[in-house]
Design a protein around this motif. Structure first.
Motif: not given
Length: 147
Positions: A14-30
């Motif tokens: 669960l912790t690994l999934a949260v970190l992966v989603l957070e990294a993906a949303s951070a890179s998607a931001r302009t």
């Protein structure tokens, strides 16, 4: 034992999934660029940061000449601290004792033989050969130590 390791593995997943989603949303931001795309206008040499802000219309401050009859401007002095004024105490009257005359310095007697030898060694150049004093340094020290 097996149930405990299963619980820990679920938490790690669960912790690994949260970190992966957070990294993906951070890179998607302009990302905003550091330099603005529009040029800012300056107002008397000062950059205007806010849009729609007008430059001040008032002129620069001009010193008025002093009039001959007016008193010169002096800064106001206010007392600080705990209040009341401080009055210094009166100095004591000096004692009227008669100063004693100072004589030559007479050092205290030396009882240590080593110190006596050093004292005789220092006095040899002044007292050698005078009266019954021997003119040889060693003889002078022996003569005075045995007195």
């Amino acid at each position: 034992m097996f149930g405990m390791s299963l619980h820990v593995s679920r938490i790690l997943t669960l912790t690994l999934a949260v970190l992966v989603l957070e990294a993906a949303s951070a890179s998607a931001r302009t990302k905003k660029s550091a330099t603005p795309s529009t040029t800012t206008t300056t107002c008397y040499g000062t950059p205007v940061i806010m849009q729609g802000l007008d430059c001040p219309r008032r002129p620069a401050r001009v010193e008025e000449p002093e009039h001959a009859g007016d008193r010169p401007h002096r800064p106001r002095v206010t007392s600080r601290g705990s209040g009341g004024t401080y009055v210094a105490p009166l100095p004591r009257t000096p004692s009227l004792s008669v100063p004693q005359s100072t004589g030559p310095y007479i050092p205290p007697p030396v009882n240590n033989p080593s110190e006596r030898v050093m004292q005789y060694n220092h006095s040899f150049p002044f007292n050698a050969g005078i009266g019954n004093n021997p003119s040889d340094r060693d003889a002078y020290i022996r003569y005075n130590l045995n007195r």
